[in-house]
Structure formats: C-alpha cells, structure tokens
Design an enzyme around this catalytic site. Structure first.
Site, mmCIF file in Angstrom:
data_model
loop_
_atom_site.group_PDB
_atom_site.id
_atom_site.type_symbol
_atom_site.label_atom_id
_atom_site.label_comp_id
_atom_site.label_asym_id
_atom_site.label_seq_id
_atom_site.Cartn_x
_atom_site.Cartn_y
_atom_site.Cartn_z
ATOM 1 N N LYS A 144 0.901 -1.277 0.059
ATOM 2 C CA LYS A 144 0.077 0.128 0.001
ATOM 3 C C LYS A 144 0.736 1.261 -0.039
ATOM 4 C CE LYS A 144 -0.384 -0.553 5.082
ATOM 5 N NZ LYS A 144 -1.089 -0.918 6.182
ATOM 6 N N ARG A 150 -10.054 -0.401 15.378
ATOM 7 C CA ARG A 150 -10.060 0.327 14.165
ATOM 8 C C ARG A 150 -11.268 -0.094 12.910
ATOM 9 N NH1 ARG A 150 -4.531 0.628 10.728
ATOM 10 N NH2 ARG A 150 -4.752 -1.444 10.384
HETATM 11 C C1 LIG Z 1 -0.393 -1.904 6.844
HETATM 12 C C2 LIG Z 1 -0.992 -3.006 7.370
HETATM 13 C C3 LIG Z 1 -0.228 -4.361 7.441
HETATM 14 C C4 LIG Z 1 1.445 -4.176 7.386
HETATM 15 O O1 LIG Z 1 2.054 -3.856 8.551
HETATM 16 P P1 LIG Z 1 3.648 -3.536 8.725
HETATM 17 O O2 LIG Z 1 3.820 -3.076 9.928
HETATM 18 O O3 LIG Z 1 4.229 -2.677 7.621
HETATM 19 O O4 LIG Z 1 4.112 -4.977 8.393
HETATM 20 C C5 LIG Z 1 -0.548 -5.576 7.879
HETATM 21 N N1 LIG Z 1 -1.921 -5.519 7.906
HETATM 22 C C6 LIG Z 1 -2.942 -4.407 8.173
HETATM 23 C C7 LIG Z 1 -3.955 -4.877 8.312
HETATM 24 C C8 LIG Z 1 -2.429 -3.300 7.727
HETATM 25 O O5 LIG Z 1 -3.166 -2.107 7.612
#
Ligand SMILES: *Cc1c(COP(=O)(O)O)cnc(C)c1O
Length: 376
Positions: free
Chosen positions: A47, A142
């Site tokens: 993302k 969230r």
């Molecule tokens: C952004 C996100 C991740 C990735 O998190 P990192 O800390 O970058 O590994 C995983 N799961 C969800 C739901 C996220 O929003």
C-alpha cells in the site's frame, strides 16, 4: 479506469533520486519466508506506493521473491495493479464502500468486511462472486467485528448468499506487536480465539501477522502473513526490538549539489534568517525540499558529502535546502540524505527520530516527484 488527466510530475531532470535495491527486497522476503512455519504464505503489503518504493515495481519484486499475494489499502491501488497485468491474489485492507464492491468483483480483488450490514447491503448489488476477508477487531479498535455474536450473524449472512460471496479469509491486526510488553498482545490473542470459536469452517486464509507479529510472536494458527515494512528492510519497532535476522534497508536517497557559495561571517540563510554564519563558510544548496517529503523540521540534522556529516542550515524550503560544507565542493558533488557514504550511514529511522515520527511516515511521504531508480 485510472484518471489520465491528473498530472503526476516525476523529477527526471533533477539529480534527486531514490535508489531502490531490489536485491535487499528479495533478501528480506526470503529471510522471512525461511523462518516462517512451513506452508505459510506471504502477502506482501505494498500500500501507499509500496511504502514509497513504487507500487507496481514492489508488486513484481515481491511476487518474484516468493510472496503469493498482495495487500493494499484502497481499491484504486488494487486496480492499478490489475491494469499493470498483475494476476496474483490482491486483498484491500481498508473498508471499501458497498457502492464499489461490484468493481472489485469484476477485477477479482478481495475486499475486507468488518460488519454484517456491509454484506447485507452488498449482496443485491453483486452480479458475481466477491472474495471477502472478515476483519475481527480484537483490540486494535479500527475496523472489524467486535463480538463473537456479531461475527456469528455475519457468517449467517454469508451462508445465505453462497453465490455472492467467496468467504476466502479471516484476520485480525495487533496494536502492540512491536513492544516488549506482551500483555495487550496476549489479551488480543484471547479475544481472537474467542471469536474464532464461532467459525465453523476455517477459510483458505487465516492471517494475524503484520511484520512485527511475524518477527516477535508465535503466530496464532495463521497460514498467511501480511508482511509490510520488513519488505523494505525497516524494523517495525524502530530498533527497540531486534529482528531475528538482519533486515536490509532497500532505499537510498541521494542528490547532487546544485549551487555552492561562500558566506561571510554574519550572512544568513533561508526563510526567517534563522541561521547566521559565525565564520566565513561554504554553503551548498540541494535540490530537495519538504514538497518532496523530506521533512521541514530537519533543520539542524545532517546529510553526507564525501563521507562527512554536513549540517542542514536554515529552514528547509519547499524545493531546496542548504547545508554547511567543510570546504569548497564542486556543483554536482554527490550528497547522501539516506544511506551510506564512506564510514557514515543515515537511516530512515535517524530521520524519523529527529523529525519526531516513525520511519513509516518518512518512507510514505517521499513522493513521486523524486524519481525512483531500481537497481540489482
Ligand atoms: C499496513 C498493514 C499491515 C502491514 O504492517 P507492517 O507493520 O508494515 O508489517 C498489515 N496488516 C494490516 C491490516 C495493515 O493495515
């Protein structure tokens, strides 16, 4: 599908470059897959323009390195990937308004669902079967189902519309996986288990791990990990916890001196004249500023020229900033803002610490005006 009327300026005629080392990306993914439980799949979280490293490029690099799927935050990111010809599974992690559910369906993109109402509203609008992952809110606060009874109601709706929904995944997200204190994490695990108890049939993907969870916690029966910041070689804890293997940072940010001049003692630099030379000194101007995502509050921090730390003097401007040089350097001399030069290294974390934020924010703020160059 994508808006071609928006002008997205890339600085191709400016020497400010984010160098992305694809070998580091491969190393980080493979090191993680090697220590994961056998059979664990990895969805690469790309993302926000691949955390600033490039969306489509990171999709290709992570899939080539062993990821079997991709996660993005919003539907448009997924559509760009499909337009680029990427056919791997894609999951949108945020909530997509029901209005656009059919678009996801048409492009074989999986959506996250966090309540029963969404399912009830989407079902009549779908002409085909939509892949969905149910989000369980076990304490992140969230999105997602909060109680086992709510989840059971959602599962009932899914059972009513077998031709509309492909119940492909279920997941949760941890709020404190990057902290040494495990108490809140353990509390979330308990809530996860209580909710999973009402799921009669586990879907294909059960996933609970972001990077921090995968690095520092025994997975709770997951068979897929959502590996994000670790891809790019950044430690999610910012360094307070040690990664079980060395993460290799993938991004280097360099530029070249655009202008070099001598200041006389008493002369000032930049808006507000907040820096005044105490001696005669050499000042270099760099073609990068806060509009590129290099934080304005970095005044007083440093860059590397010829392996030496050079202080950022005066306020960082929108498109330029000034540094004090130890001696005269020619225009075009190489300047490192993130990365190694000689014995010195500046990490994304160093910048984040100085700016009072986390490296995630520094990485994702580096915007498209900075050209990306892919190496190795
Ligand atoms: C952004 C996100 C991740 C990735 O998190 P990192 O800390 O970058 O590994 C995983 N799961 C969800 C739901 C996220 O929003």
């Amino acid at each position: 599908m994508t808006d071609t009327t928006t002008s997205q300026i890339i600085g191709r005629h400016r020497p400010t470059i984010a160098h992305i080392n694809l070998a580091a990306i491969r190393h980080n993914i493979q090191a993680e897959l090697q220590r994961a439980k056998p059979g664990t799949e990895m969805f690469a979280v790309i993302k926000a323009n691949g955390y600033g490293h490039g969306l489509v490029e990171m999709a290709r690099a992570t899939l080539a390195a062993g990821a079997t799927g991709l996660c993005v935050a919003i539907l448009d990111e997924a559509l760009v990937l499909r337009e680029a010809g990427i056919t791997a599974p894609i999951l949108v992690l945020g909530v997509t308004p029901v209005t656009w559910a059919q678009i996801a369906c048409e492009h074989n993109i999986a959506l996250t669902v966090g309540d029963q109402q969404w399912l009830t509203d989407a079902a009549p609008m779908l002409t085909g079967q939509l892949r969905i992952h149910l989000a369980l809110d076990t304490g992140m606060g969230r999105i997602g189902f909060q109680k086992p009874t709510e989840l059971a109601d959602g599962l009932t709706v899914l059972a009513q519309y077998p031709n509309k929904f492909n119940f492909e995944g279920i997941f949760t997200h941890f709020a404190t996986a990057d902290e040494a204190d495990h108490r809140y994490f353990d509390h979330q695990v308990q809530r996860w288990q209580a909710m999973m108890a009402v799921v009669p049939r586990r879907p294909r993907y059960v996933h609970v791990s972001n990077t921090a969870t995968s690095l520092w916690h025994e997975a709770c029966n997951g068979n897929m990990i959502r590996f994000g910041v670790g891809i790019y070689g950044l430690n999610p804890s910012g360094g307070s916890l040690t990664s079980p293997y060395p993460l290799e940072p993938a991004l280097r940010l360099t530029t070249r001196l655009a202008f070099v001049k001598r200041l006389a003692a008493g002369d000032s630099v930049s808006y507000g004249a907040t820096y005044t030379a105490r001696h005669d000194e050499w000042i270099g101007t760099l073609p990068i500023g806060y509009a590129d995502g290099y934080p304005r509050r970095m005044q007083g921090f440093y860059v590397l020229v010829d392996g030496q730390r050079c202080e950022i003097v005066g306020r960082v401007c929108m498109d330029q900033l000034m540094v004090r040089l130890p001696r005269e350097y020619p225009v075009d001399a190489l300047v490192t803002l993130i990365g190694e030069d000689g014995a010195e290294t500046i990490t994304m974390q160093d910048i984040a610490t100085y700016a009072g934020t986390i490296h995630y924010e520094i990485a994702t703020n580096l915007n498209m005006r900075i050209q990306r160059v892919y190496e190795n």
